[in-house]
Design an enzyme around this catalytic site. Structure first.
Site, short mmCIF file in Angstrom:
data_model
loop_
_atom_site.label_atom_id
_atom_site.label_comp_id
_atom_site.label_asym_id
_atom_site.label_seq_id
_atom_site.Cartn_x
_atom_site.Cartn_y
_atom_site.Cartn_z
CG HIS A 137 -2.06 1.07 1.27
ND1 HIS A 137 -1.61 2.26 1.77
CD2 HIS A 137 -3.24 0.84 1.18
CE1 HIS A 137 -2.65 3.11 1.68
NE2 HIS A 137 -3.62 2.13 1.51
CG ASP A 214 0.62 -2.45 6.19
OD1 ASP A 214 -0.43 -2.40 6.98
OD2 ASP A 214 0.52 -1.61 4.91
CD GLN A 217 -6.62 -4.59 4.01
OE1 GLN A 217 -7.67 -5.15 4.29
NE2 GLN A 217 -7.21 -3.04 3.45
CE LYS A 240 -7.27 -0.26 6.18
NZ LYS A 240 -8.04 0.28 4.92
CB CYS A 378 -3.59 3.41 -1.69
SG CYS A 378 -4.73 4.75 -1.35
#
Ligand code: PLP
Length: 420
Positions: A137, A214, A217, A240, A378
């Protein structure tokens, strides 16, 4: 986690039933959009919130609202206890060793910027290299790029294959004594790929290189155990994973956080201030300047409680079956190309339709009550890899159903009728 290849059988029947009944916990999902029952497949952008999260935040503002840490009165102590209680919940949720390793931030983006600025300033120098992957991202590319530009370091990129899987041997080749940090996503928001984080971390650690993951998600789909992954940093956003916007978490191993300089200056991050010298607060407060998003933190705590209640293993099973079902169904539509066909996938179905611009798919689906996302997500380097300007993306959460997938597929047939 799921693969698009075949369903598995991890969760018990009881667990699946518990999840299937959870849809009514989300009040927003009850509405009609354009006269049709809402099908919300934009979960990778942000998830909906269960009533318990909304109630926890309302209760906080109705009964506890006060500033934290500095107050000497009843409300301030209650708010402080509630907020610090969430830190303990986050520690347990991620299986961190110590709650001093849990830093509250605005979201995954701020968490990554914090590490880029603070770790970067301490450990990266001209001529060094930072390794990210081709499927990141933008928020796990641009902060490192800014740092590299400032310091004269170089950004290196781990390539992926045409299924959207990282090339681990290439990664190994890119690791060198110049590499100061690896920053890689756990789950790709544009492809759904679940990366082999444990292996990536082990290979970097074999050369003494720290790894930032990261997890934006991953946390709504996968049980994350930072001690098992052995990663040095892990970033995620509450919104999220069924919590509110404006709050997130940076996990960092203490040995790094102790050494790293503050990211922002202000109240709460200091022990003492004179014009001659300021001394900084202990962890994690050294990285938490200013009044935080207290109400948001309370909402994050409620979201973690909710996920515990539902059971992440059962969520994985349900989403696995849903993605498998949606993948099979969408491939029956002529001209559909799935972007991202990794063996290990979670929650995301990105696709294009021959002769139709992805941006034109979204509005027609919206008329049918189906909310998806179209664009570059993104992740422009991912689009470049696959030679497409954009994709349409359906992304799933624990409250989605096969009936909704059927409505989505029917709406895609409408797209062909109108534009094909
Ligand atoms: N990383 C990934 C993989 C994402 O999908 C996102 C948001 O979509 C982010 C980071 C940034 O998250 P936020 O905007 O909540 O900071």
């Amino acid at each position: 986690m799921t693969t698009a290849s075949a369903p598995t059988g991890v969760a018990s029947f009881h667990d699946i039933l518990r999840i299937a009944g959870c849809r009514h916990h989300f009040p927003l999902l009850r509405q009609l959009v354009n006269g049709k029952p809402l099908v919300y497949f934009d979960n990778a952008a942000t998830s909906q919130k269960p009533q318990v999260v909304i109630d926890a935040m309302v209760r906080y503002y109705e009964t506890e609202n006060s500033n934290i840490h500095r107050g000497v009165h009843y409300l301030s102590e209650r708010a402080t206890q509630a907020y610090e209680g969430v830190r303990t919940k986050v520690r347990d949720f991620m299986h961190a060793e110590d709650q001093r390793e849990i830093v509250f931030v605005r979201g995954a983006t701020e968490a990554i910027n914090l590490v880029a600025h603070s770790f970067g300033r301490r450990y990266v120098h001209a001529g060094d290299e930072i390794l990210v992957s081709e499927m990141e991202h933008h928020s796990n590319i641009v902060p490192w790029q800014i740092l590299c530009e400032e310091l004269g370091a170089t950004l290196k990129v781990i390539p992926m294959n045409d299924r959207g899987e990282l090339l681990v041997e290439e990664y190994e080749r890119l690791l060198s004594e110049k590499t100061k940090i690896v920053a890689v996503t756990h789950v790709s928001n544009a492809l759904g790929t679940v990366n082999p984080i444990k292996e990536l971390v082990a290979r970097a650690h074999a050369r003494g290189i720290p790894v930032l993951v990261d997890g934006a998600q991953a946390v709504p789909h996968i049980r994350v155990d930072v001690q098992d992954l052995d990663c040095d940093f892990y970033a995620f956003s509450a919104h999220k994973m069924f919590g509110p916007t404006g709050v997130g978490v940076l996990y960092g191993k203490r040995k790094w956080l102790e050494e790293m300089p503050p990211y922002q200056g202000g109240g709460d991050m200091i022990k003492s201030v004179t014009f001659e010298k300021t001394t900084y607060n202990d962890l994690p407060y050294k990285f938490e300047a200013g009044t935080p998003n207290i109400g948001g933190g309370i909402g994050l705590g409620a979201a973690i409680d909710y996920l515990h209640e539902i059971d992440l293993n059962a969520i994985q099973q349900l989403e696995h079956d849903l993605l498998f079902y949606a993948t099979e169904k969408i491939l029956t539509i002529p001209g559909v190309r799935i972007i991202g066909t990794a063996q290990q996938k979670a929650g995301v179905l990105s696709f294009t339709m021959q002769g139709i611009h992805p941006h034109d798919i979204g509005p027609i689906l919206d008329l049918e009550g189906v909310a998806i996302r179209t664009g570059h997500h993104c992740a422009q380097p991912v689009m470049k890899h696959f030679g497409v300007p954009a994709t349409a993306r359906a992304s799933f959460a624990l409250y989605n159903t096969k009936e909704e997938v059927d409505a989505f597929i029917k709406a895609l047939h409408k797209v062909i009728e109108v534009l094909g």
